[in-house]
Design a protein around this motif. Structure first.
Motif, PDB file in Angstrom:
ATOM      1  N   HIS A   1       8.966 -19.317 -32.792  1.00 44.00           N
ATOM      2  CA  HIS A   1       7.707 -18.971 -33.464  1.00 44.00           C
ATOM      3  C   HIS A   1       6.677 -20.072 -33.221  1.00 44.00           C
ATOM      4  N   ARG A   2       7.107 -21.292 -33.368  1.00 45.10           N
ATOM      5  CA  ARG A   2       6.212 -22.435 -33.219  1.00 45.10           C
ATOM      6  C   ARG A   2       5.752 -22.575 -31.767  1.00 45.10           C
ATOM      7  N   LEU A   3       6.652 -22.341 -30.848  1.00 47.43           N
ATOM      8  CA  LEU A   3       6.320 -22.452 -29.430  1.00 47.43           C
ATOM      9  C   LEU A   3       5.253 -21.431 -29.036  1.00 47.43           C
ATOM     10  N   LEU A   4       5.337 -20.239 -29.624  1.00 49.78           N
ATOM     11  CA  LEU A   4       4.389 -19.175 -29.269  1.00 49.78           C
ATOM     12  C   LEU A   4       3.071 -19.252 -30.032  1.00 49.78           C
ATOM     13  N   SER A   5       3.133 -19.641 -31.306  1.00 50.15           N
ATOM     14  CA  SER A   5       1.939 -19.546 -32.150  1.00 50.15           C
ATOM     15  C   SER A   5       1.075 -20.802 -32.153  1.00 50.15           C
ATOM     16  N   ALA A   6       1.641 -21.938 -31.759  1.00 52.77           N
ATOM     17  CA  ALA A   6       0.889 -23.189 -31.806  1.00 52.77           C
ATOM     18  C   ALA A   6      -0.245 -23.191 -30.782  1.00 52.77           C
ATOM     19  N   ARG A   7      -1.257 -23.936 -31.091  1.00 56.28           N
ATOM     20  CA  ARG A   7      -2.423 -24.059 -30.210  1.00 56.28           C
ATOM     21  C   ARG A   7      -2.175 -25.158 -29.174  1.00 56.28           C
ATOM     22  N   VAL A   8      -2.348 -24.829 -27.926  1.00 58.75           N
ATOM     23  CA  VAL A   8      -2.091 -25.797 -26.860  1.00 58.75           C
ATOM     24  C   VAL A   8      -3.274 -26.756 -26.729  1.00 58.75           C
ATOM     25  N   LEU A   9      -2.998 -28.047 -26.873  1.00 60.41           N
ATOM     26  CA  LEU A   9      -4.034 -29.071 -26.730  1.00 60.41           C
ATOM     27  C   LEU A   9      -3.933 -29.806 -25.401  1.00 60.41           C
ATOM     28  N   PHE A  10      -2.735 -29.783 -24.817  1.00 59.95           N
ATOM     29  CA  PHE A  10      -2.524 -30.490 -23.551  1.00 59.95           C
ATOM     30  C   PHE A  10      -1.355 -29.838 -22.827  1.00 59.95           C
ATOM     31  N   ASP A  11      -1.530 -29.556 -21.554  1.00 59.38           N
ATOM     32  CA  ASP A  11      -0.461 -28.961 -20.748  1.00 59.38           C
ATOM     33  C   ASP A  11      -0.588 -29.513 -19.334  1.00 59.38           C
ATOM     34  N   ARG A  12       0.255 -30.467 -18.997  1.00 63.22           N
ATOM     35  CA  ARG A  12       0.100 -31.201 -17.745  1.00 63.22           C
ATOM     36  C   ARG A  12       0.274 -30.316 -16.503  1.00 63.22           C
ATOM     37  N   ASP A  13       1.385 -29.602 -16.432  1.00 64.87           N
ATOM     38  CA  ASP A  13       1.691 -28.859 -15.204  1.00 64.87           C
ATOM     39  C   ASP A  13       2.028 -27.394 -15.445  1.00 64.87           C
ATOM     40  N   GLY A  14       1.630 -26.867 -16.602  1.00 62.06           N
ATOM     41  CA  GLY A  14       1.881 -25.452 -16.866  1.00 62.06           C
ATOM     42  C   GLY A  14       3.244 -25.154 -17.464  1.00 62.06           C
ATOM     43  N   TRP A  15       3.971 -26.185 -17.897  1.00 59.13           N
ATOM     44  CA  TRP A  15       5.312 -25.946 -18.446  1.00 59.13           C
ATOM     45  C   TRP A  15       5.262 -25.084 -19.701  1.00 59.13           C
ATOM     46  N   ILE A  16       4.307 -25.315 -20.572  1.00 63.29           N
ATOM     47  CA  ILE A  16       4.255 -24.585 -21.834  1.00 63.29           C
ATOM     48  C   ILE A  16       4.052 -23.086 -21.591  1.00 63.29           C
TER      49      ILE A  16
END
Length: 262
Positions: free
Chosen positions: A119-134
């Motif tokens: 749930h947290r992985l999907l709903s959280a707001r992405v602030l930084f993503d270096r290489d697209g892993w998220i």
């Protein structure tokens, strides 16, 4: 105040994202609460590879942080920044990737917090993503195999049945401590089961009670029974709550056999 929360969140994401070990940083929905709500705090998930920096380097990144606390066991930092409570949880990318393999041997992870991790992985707001892993991780979560839900259901059901039996034993023994512990365990696992049969990820414990009522598939007479089980009505004696736990579990099993497992 919302601008202040945004500013602090992005400031920390920029400073922490400068560490080479960091793959992604997300902001949990706890930051969406009103700042005067007791449940409000800024919660950042920092996904990293290998090792995180030592305390001194982390403190340097949290410039201006006060009341700093840390836990080496679960890799969490807590502090105040401009009077705002901040929690940072470090999550090992290798471990998350292993969990996303959905192998049965990883099911132990969900016994403690249910599917809140997803749930947290999907709903959280992405602030930084270096290489697209998220983005890749989220894609994996959205494509969970049916066997995962079935295995999760069977594991949680066994736990719920165990707790229900313990509640009954504690009532007969007139053991208030074990009754309370068993009731709390049952409510937690049973709630997870309701989310599982809906194939939905459960929120944090702070949001389960309200969210669960809105799920499309619910056991018979769920609302009244669940509220009575969770509430503190003096008329709801331990024997009555033990009976309610059994009725809720029975109706869920019946519902799952017709709607979930077939």
């Amino acid at each position: 105040m919302k601008q202040k929360v945004e500013r602090i969140s992005f400031f920390l994401a920029e400073r922490i994202g400068a560490w080479k070990c960091v793959e992604a940083i997300t902001l949990a929905d706890s930051a969406e609460f009103d700042v005067y709500d007791p449940y409000f705090f800024i919660s950042l998930d920092v996904y990293y590879r290998k090792e995180i920096p030592e305390i001194d380097e982390r403190l340097a990144a949290y410039s201006g942080a006060g009341a700093f606390e840390t836990s080496s066991t679960v890799k969490k930092d807590r502090f105040l920044m401009e009077g705002v409570p901040v929690r940072i949880e470090f999550k090992d990318v290798a471990r998350i990737t292993d969990i996303l393999s959905f192998k049965p041997e990883t099911f132990y992870v969900f016994r403690q917090t249910g599917t809140y991790l997803f749930h947290r992985l999907l709903s959280a707001r992405v602030l930084f993503d270096r290489d697209g892993w998220i983005s890749q991780a989220r894609e994996s979560v959205l494509n969970i195999p049916p066997a995962f839900w079935k295995g999760l259901y069977e594991s949680a059901l066994a736990s719920a049945e165990h707790y229900a039996s313990d509640i009954g034993a504690a009532v007969l023994k007139e053991d208030p401590f074990f009754y309370t512990v068993s009731l709390a365990g049952f409510i937690k696992v049973f709630s997870s089961l309701v989310f599982i049969i809906n194939r939905q990820f459960e929120p944090s414990g702070r949001g389960i009670y309200l969210t669960i009522q809105e799920l499309p598939v619910l056991p018979e007479h769920f609302k009244g029974r669940y509220e009575s089980l969770c509430g503190e009505d003096p008329d709801m004696t331990p024997p009555r709550k033990s009976e309610l736990a059994g009725l809720l579990l029975k109706s869920l099993i019946s519902l799952a056999s017709g709607e979930f497992l077939d």
